[in-house]
Design an enzyme around this catalytic site. Sequence first.
Site, PDB file in Angstrom:
ATOM      1  N   SER A 194      40.651  49.215  42.111  1.00 23.72           N
ATOM      2  CA  SER A 194      39.721  50.110  42.808  1.00 23.72           C
ATOM      3  C   SER A 194      38.402  49.406  43.103  1.00 23.72           C
ATOM      4  O   SER A 194      37.698  49.744  44.040  1.00 23.72           O
ATOM      5  CB  SER A 194      39.497  51.367  41.976  1.00 23.72           C
ATOM      6  OG  SER A 194      39.041  50.999  40.694  1.00 23.72           O
ATOM      7  N   ASP A 226      37.766  43.469  34.427  1.00 23.00           N
ATOM      8  CA  ASP A 226      36.884  44.353  33.660  1.00 23.00           C
ATOM      9  C   ASP A 226      37.717  44.902  32.502  1.00 23.00           C
ATOM     10  O   ASP A 226      38.857  44.478  32.303  1.00 23.00           O
ATOM     11  CB  ASP A 226      36.343  45.475  34.548  1.00 23.00           C
ATOM     12  CG  ASP A 226      37.418  46.518  34.833  1.00 23.00           C
ATOM     13  OD1 ASP A 226      37.218  47.695  34.510  1.00 23.00           O
ATOM     14  OD2 ASP A 226      38.475  46.131  35.378  1.00 23.00           O
ATOM     15  N   ASP A 267      31.778  50.565  41.036  1.00 19.40           N
ATOM     16  CA  ASP A 267      33.014  51.343  41.095  1.00 19.40           C
ATOM     17  C   ASP A 267      33.131  52.180  39.833  1.00 19.40           C
ATOM     18  O   ASP A 267      32.955  51.676  38.730  1.00 19.40           O
ATOM     19  CB  ASP A 267      34.207  50.382  41.221  1.00 19.40           C
ATOM     20  CG  ASP A 267      35.522  51.114  41.160  1.00 19.40           C
ATOM     21  OD1 ASP A 267      36.432  50.621  40.486  1.00 19.40           O
ATOM     22  OD2 ASP A 267      35.635  52.187  41.786  1.00 19.40           O
ATOM     23  N   GLY A 291      46.485  49.188  38.158  1.00 18.73           N
ATOM     24  CA  GLY A 291      47.438  50.256  38.422  1.00 18.73           C
ATOM     25  C   GLY A 291      47.735  50.995  37.132  1.00 18.73           C
ATOM     26  O   GLY A 291      46.894  51.102  36.258  1.00 18.73           O
ATOM     27  N   LYS A 310      43.138  43.294  30.190  1.00 14.03           N
ATOM     28  CA  LYS A 310      43.908  43.351  31.436  1.00 14.03           C
ATOM     29  C   LYS A 310      44.459  42.014  31.867  1.00 14.03           C
ATOM     30  O   LYS A 310      45.180  41.939  32.860  1.00 14.03           O
ATOM     31  CB  LYS A 310      43.024  43.909  32.554  1.00 14.03           C
ATOM     32  CG  LYS A 310      42.562  45.314  32.242  1.00 14.03           C
ATOM     33  CD  LYS A 310      41.839  45.946  33.385  1.00 14.03           C
ATOM     34  CE  LYS A 310      41.177  47.223  32.928  1.00 14.03           C
ATOM     35  NZ  LYS A 310      40.401  47.860  33.976  1.00 14.03           N
ATOM     36  N   ARG A 342      37.851  48.513  31.494  1.00 10.07           N
ATOM     37  CA  ARG A 342      37.883  49.975  31.360  1.00 10.07           C
ATOM     38  C   ARG A 342      39.246  50.522  31.760  1.00 10.07           C
ATOM     39  O   ARG A 342      39.785  50.159  32.808  1.00 10.07           O
ATOM     40  CB  ARG A 342      36.805  50.590  32.251  1.00 10.07           C
ATOM     41  CG  ARG A 342      36.852  52.126  32.298  1.00 10.07           C
ATOM     42  CD  ARG A 342      35.821  52.693  33.228  1.00 10.07           C
ATOM     43  NE  ARG A 342      34.490  52.595  32.645  1.00 10.07           N
ATOM     44  CZ  ARG A 342      33.391  53.069  33.240  1.00 10.07           C
ATOM     45  NH1 ARG A 342      33.480  53.646  34.424  1.00 10.07           N
ATOM     46  NH2 ARG A 342      32.224  52.954  32.669  1.00 10.07           N
ATOM     47  N   SER A 381      35.917  51.126  37.207  1.00  3.28           N
ATOM     48  CA  SER A 381      35.780  49.888  36.431  1.00  3.28           C
ATOM     49  C   SER A 381      34.529  49.975  35.604  1.00  3.28           C
ATOM     50  O   SER A 381      33.552  50.623  35.986  1.00  3.28           O
ATOM     51  CB  SER A 381      35.659  48.670  37.341  1.00  3.28           C
ATOM     52  OG  SER A 381      36.597  48.733  38.368  1.00  3.28           O
ATOM     53  N   THR A 427      39.937  49.698  37.517  1.00  2.00           N
ATOM     54  CA  THR A 427      40.002  48.236  37.529  1.00  2.00           C
ATOM     55  C   THR A 427      39.357  47.466  38.642  1.00  2.00           C
ATOM     56  O   THR A 427      39.401  47.832  39.812  1.00  2.00           O
ATOM     57  CB  THR A 427      41.484  47.768  37.517  1.00  2.00           C
ATOM     58  OG1 THR A 427      42.140  48.392  36.443  1.00  2.00           O
ATOM     59  CG2 THR A 427      41.582  46.283  37.354  1.00  2.00           C
TER      60      THR A 427
END
Lengths: 235, 284
Positions: B179, B67, B216, B97, B83, B69, B219, B51
Amino acid sequence: MGDSQYSFSLTTFSPSGKLVQIEHALTAVGSGQTSLGIKASNGVVIATEKKLPSILVDEASVQKIQSLTPNMGVVYSGMGPDFRVLVRKSRKQAEQYHMLYKEQIPVTQLVRETAAVMQEFTQSGGVRPFGVSLLVAGYDDKGPQLYQVDPSGSYFSWKASAMGKNVSNAKTFLEKRYTDDVELEDAIHTAILTLKEGFEGQISGKNIEIATIGPKRIFKVLTPAEIDDYLAEVE
Amino acid sequence: MFGFSSLVVRMSSSSIVEAPPKGGFSFDLCKRNEMLSGKGVKHPNYRKTGTTIVGLIFQDGVILGADTRATSGPIVCDKNCEKIHFMAPNIYCCGAGTAADTESVTDMVSSQLQLHRYHTGRESRVITALTLLKKHLFNYQGHISAALVLGGVDCTGPHLHTIYPHGSTDTLPFATMGSGSLAAMAVFESKYKEGLNKEEGIKLVTEAICSGIFNDLGSGSNVDVCVITKGEKEYMRNHLKPNPRTYVSARAYTFPKKIEVLSTKITPLKELAQVVEAGDAMEE
């Protein structure tokens, strides 16, 4: 009368097979302010008198008709505080159903659960029955519905019903005027006329409350200004 | 892995006496789990959201971005998950999380806010949602792994908060979590200014999320944006899709030459349902 000896304990039957406390609760309802509901072909309307004990009371702070879910609402005759407790419990039950099943609770389900709460209080120790009868109006996938719930916990579906002081006159009036294909707007007019029948004093947007659910399935309490408009139409 | 037992929602009110429901977590299986991992058994991964989630305050309200994913260890288990969660008509919450934790915590508080709205007859406030969330997370001492970005507009104005799994909160003009938060924060720190208008705000949020998506590993996929202003909200699901599937093989799938088709049977998926006249209707 043999009954009077059995009229104090809620959880004891009288020899004639009645629970006298529930009869007394119905009497409390019968002396409450008139309320009524009419199921139309495309919606439901519920209404009640809002007679306040004195002109000094701020009528905007009194709300006799309450919503339970976005598509259901309820009105009562009888004791206001008991009504508030039931509304709180019903709202919580509706919300719990929504949390669990991610759909709005169907009207019959919520009526059944509210009735179960009212029945609980007729079979437990140390409590008394609720001194209210409720008229629950809702619109779900089964269409518009109107239910009456009594202090005993029994519930009935009605096409049109009235409760409280003027019940017999109001019901006669409704029986005469009700048709199966009545539209919501006509039903509102009929409701106002029925209330007017037994109304003492000048009827206005400030001393009655009306709420409707239309085909859009949104429960809406009318503002005093809107009620005044309908009153003008009825004249 | 610990089991999670909590208050079971009671559907019917019954006066039958039942044992009071236990709250909190049950750690009964911990010893057994330790023993198993000592023997080399790998426990299944939680589905985490990896995330990048962001929020910023602009001149008319709040913009949230995320995002899409969801990862389970090294595997992308959902390429287009949502999300940004609904809390109230004027409040939305992004969650990073463990996916189950963010979903159920936001759901639960959304339900509590609805009941609160019925009782008060007023619009929910962002601070109410914040307090309900942080109290719940603190009670579970960080075991509920939900890091949230909460934003909304109420009668007191626009608000943006971050909530950490242990229950601490921040109130900020711009925030990032997950992240990909460092990648997104780098974009915000260099380009954010007060009094952005709607287009600039959406552009900045999209840039920050894209920075997380491309830099990242946790994500990826698409960008969701949600704009909340006084009296209205705009939920732009998949506002930007910077990772389209461009290569699709022109050839259909062919079986290796060794396999011979012996017989073909085609079963239609839709079957005609025969309605049998029911017996007596159910007694109410």
